[in-house]
Write a protein that holds these residues in place. Structure first.
Motif, PDB file in Angstrom:
ATOM      1  N   PRO A 220       0.880  -1.160  -0.072  1.00  0.00           N
ATOM      2  CA  PRO A 220       0.250  -0.026  -0.027  1.00  0.00           C
ATOM      3  C   PRO A 220       0.914   1.350  -0.135  1.00  0.00           C
ATOM      4  O   PRO A 220       0.569   2.298  -0.724  1.00  0.00           O
ATOM      5  CB  PRO A 220      -0.818  -0.073   1.202  1.00  0.00           C
ATOM      6  N   GLY A 221       2.065   1.460   0.488  1.00  0.00           N
ATOM      7  CA  GLY A 221       2.943   2.388   0.771  1.00  0.00           C
ATOM      8  C   GLY A 221       3.422   2.796  -0.711  1.00  0.00           C
ATOM      9  O   GLY A 221       3.527   4.128  -0.859  1.00  0.00           O
ATOM     10  N   SER A 222       3.202   2.076  -1.970  1.00  0.00           N
ATOM     11  CA  SER A 222       3.582   2.259  -3.213  1.00  0.00           C
ATOM     12  C   SER A 222       2.529   3.375  -3.699  1.00  0.00           C
ATOM     13  O   SER A 222       2.724   4.234  -4.229  1.00  0.00           O
ATOM     14  CB  SER A 222       3.613   1.121  -3.955  1.00  0.00           C
ATOM     15  N   SER A 223       1.182   3.007  -3.312  1.00  0.00           N
ATOM     16  CA  SER A 223      -0.002   3.864  -3.591  1.00  0.00           C
ATOM     17  C   SER A 223       0.304   5.183  -2.878  1.00  0.00           C
ATOM     18  O   SER A 223      -0.257   6.228  -3.386  1.00  0.00           O
ATOM     19  CB  SER A 223      -1.312   3.156  -3.507  1.00  0.00           C
ATOM     20  N   PHE A 224       0.557   5.163  -1.702  1.00  0.00           N
ATOM     21  CA  PHE A 224       0.699   6.357  -0.924  1.00  0.00           C
ATOM     22  C   PHE A 224       1.512   7.393  -1.491  1.00  0.00           C
ATOM     23  O   PHE A 224       1.250   8.532  -1.455  1.00  0.00           O
ATOM     24  CB  PHE A 224       0.822   6.080   0.661  1.00  0.00           C
ATOM     25  N   ARG A 225       2.734   6.660  -1.947  1.00  0.00           N
ATOM     26  CA  ARG A 225       3.713   7.682  -2.519  1.00  0.00           C
ATOM     27  C   ARG A 225       3.183   7.986  -3.974  1.00  0.00           C
ATOM     28  O   ARG A 225       3.851   9.308  -4.266  1.00  0.00           O
ATOM     29  CB  ARG A 225       5.060   6.871  -2.781  1.00  0.00           C
ATOM     30  N   LEU A 226       2.504   7.475  -4.627  1.00  0.00           N
ATOM     31  CA  LEU A 226       2.129   7.750  -6.005  1.00  0.00           C
ATOM     32  C   LEU A 226       1.188   9.132  -5.655  1.00  0.00           C
ATOM     33  O   LEU A 226       1.407  10.229  -6.445  1.00  0.00           O
ATOM     34  CB  LEU A 226       1.283   6.890  -6.658  1.00  0.00           C
ATOM     35  N   ALA A 227       0.201   8.907  -4.580  1.00  0.00           N
ATOM     36  CA  ALA A 227      -0.609  10.206  -4.236  1.00  0.00           C
ATOM     37  C   ALA A 227       0.014  11.266  -3.718  1.00  0.00           C
ATOM     38  O   ALA A 227      -0.226  12.501  -4.109  1.00  0.00           O
ATOM     39  CB  ALA A 227      -1.785   9.864  -3.327  1.00  0.00           C
ATOM     40  N   ALA A 228       1.273  11.068  -3.124  1.00  0.00           N
ATOM     41  CA  ALA A 228       1.865  12.162  -2.436  1.00  0.00           C
ATOM     42  C   ALA A 228       2.746  12.926  -3.677  1.00  0.00           C
ATOM     43  O   ALA A 228       2.947  13.941  -3.377  1.00  0.00           O
ATOM     44  CB  ALA A 228       2.756  11.783  -1.263  1.00  0.00           C
ATOM     45  N   GLY A 229       3.041  12.118  -4.501  1.00  0.00           N
ATOM     46  CA  GLY A 229       4.100  12.763  -5.576  1.00  0.00           C
ATOM     47  C   GLY A 229       3.285  13.587  -6.757  1.00  0.00           C
ATOM     48  O   GLY A 229       3.891  14.228  -7.324  1.00  0.00           O
ATOM     49  N   ILE A 230       1.891  13.212  -6.770  1.00  0.00           N
ATOM     50  CA  ILE A 230       1.288  13.963  -7.986  1.00  0.00           C
ATOM     51  C   ILE A 230       0.471  14.975  -7.527  1.00  0.00           C
ATOM     52  O   ILE A 230      -0.232  14.880  -6.453  1.00  0.00           O
ATOM     53  CB  ILE A 230       0.220  12.836  -8.681  1.00  0.00           C
ATOM     54  N   PRO A 231       0.794  16.108  -7.872  1.00  0.00           N
ATOM     55  CA  PRO A 231       0.141  17.337  -7.651  1.00  0.00           C
ATOM     56  C   PRO A 231      -1.498  17.287  -7.491  1.00  0.00           C
ATOM     57  O   PRO A 231      -2.068  17.045  -8.618  1.00  0.00           O
ATOM     58  CB  PRO A 231       0.607  18.505  -8.499  1.00  0.00           C
ATOM     59  N   GLY A 232      -2.035  17.588  -6.051  1.00  0.00           N
ATOM     60  CA  GLY A 232      -3.409  17.500  -6.032  1.00  0.00           C
ATOM     61  C   GLY A 232      -4.087  16.124  -6.262  1.00  0.00           C
ATOM     62  O   GLY A 232      -5.345  15.875  -6.159  1.00  0.00           O
ATOM     63  N   ALA A 233      -3.509  15.035  -5.986  1.00  0.00           N
ATOM     64  CA  ALA A 233      -3.937  13.602  -6.215  1.00  0.00           C
ATOM     65  C   ALA A 233      -4.849  13.308  -5.162  1.00  0.00           C
ATOM     66  O   ALA A 233      -4.573  13.895  -3.759  1.00  0.00           O
ATOM     67  CB  ALA A 233      -2.796  12.568  -6.501  1.00  0.00           C
ATOM     68  N   ARG A 234      -5.895  12.762  -5.215  1.00  0.00           N
ATOM     69  CA  ARG A 234      -6.927  12.324  -4.242  1.00  0.00           C
ATOM     70  C   ARG A 234      -6.656  10.748  -3.900  1.00  0.00           C
ATOM     71  O   ARG A 234      -6.490   9.971  -4.847  1.00  0.00           O
ATOM     72  CB  ARG A 234      -8.268  12.432  -4.768  1.00  0.00           C
TER      73      ARG A 234
END
Length: 269
Positions: A220-234
């Motif tokens: 799940p941490g991989s998804s969390f890092r995707l969301a943190a890295g993409i501006p404005g991602a939900r």
């Protein structure tokens, strides 16, 4: 295009289904459009045009004759959408398809309206890297049944596995073995090389990241890092959900994805 039909671009077998705003589907490694999205294809096709290219060695697509390249794969998926008459689209990426979707968004920003990234990663985390290495090693030794066992262990939730009697494991292993496409090793070779971490801040479209918190193939941490890295991602979490979403979790996923897509600005078409 309103009728369900198949479109063929060089070496790619592409499902086209439905009508309405286009959704380009990017599936995972060792899977396919039906395997990843089969539970929701008919629902989404009620008001969207689905374009689902199969990667080389999946579906009816020819097996690759050289290692897969992420840029090339991204471009070929876009070409499949354009060949199906869709100049712009949202991209739904799952697992490896999330990295493909991110690369599509940065290489073709004029065509992409939004991203939905499920069980995704920017670079293989330790669990995924080790699994990819094991799959390649077992396959090289001809131990394909063990590849299927590893895939089953990695992709099912602990709760679903707990419901199986040890004597009943042979059937799902056999089903998994039958479902593995010829290009599976090529897909997992690409998994081990993908790195879109530097693409993430360049993504400029609305993005929904869905994290199955019971995922043991892509942590799940991989998804969390995707969301943190993409501006404005939900970010949406699916508590306890496995890498391969079962019917209940897929229904929850569909509800969130439909709400996200409905909030996008209307297309001019």
């Amino acid at each position: 295009m309103t009728a369900d039909h198949a479109v063929r671009t060089p070496h790619l077998d592409v499902l086209v289904q439905g009508s309405g705003p286009a959704l380009l589907l990017a599936h995972g490694a060792g899977g396919g459009i039906e395997g990843n999205f089969g539970l929701v294809l008919d629902d989404l096709a009620q008001d969207h045009t689905l374009v689902g290219p199969h990667y080389p060695g999946a579906g009816g697509s020819a097996v690759a004759i050289e290692p897969l390249d992420l840029d090339d794969l991204a471009d070929r998926l876009v070409a499949a959408a354009v060949a199906a008459g869709q100049d712009s689209f949202s991209v739904l990426g799952e697992s490896l398809g999330s990295a493909v979707a991110v690369r599509i968004a940065t290489r073709h920003p004029d065509r992409v309206r939004a991203l939905v990234l499920t069980a995704g990663f920017a670079v293989a985390d330790p669990a995924l890297a080790l699994t990819a290495q094991l799959i390649r090693s077992l396959a090289a030794a001809g131990q394909w049944e063990d590849v299927a066992r590893l895939a089953l262990l990695s992709c099912m939730s602990p709760a679903d596995l707990a419901d199986l009697e040890p004597a009943a494991l042979d059937e799902p292993v056999a089903r998994t073995l039958t479902a593995m496409p010829p290009g599976m090793l090529d897909h997992f070779d690409l998994v081990s090389r993908v790195d879109v971490r530097f693409d993430l801040p360049k993504v400029s479209v609305p993005t929904l990241v869905v994290a199955p918190t019971g995922d043991r193939l892509v942590l799940p941490g991989s998804s969390f890092r995707l969301a943190a890295g993409i501006p404005g991602a939900r970010l949406i979490e699916l508590p306890g959900a496995a890498h391969v979403l079962g019917p209940a979790d897929r229904a929850t996923w569909l509800r969130h994805v439909r709400a996200f897509l409905a909030a996008l600005p209307a297309t001019s078409a």
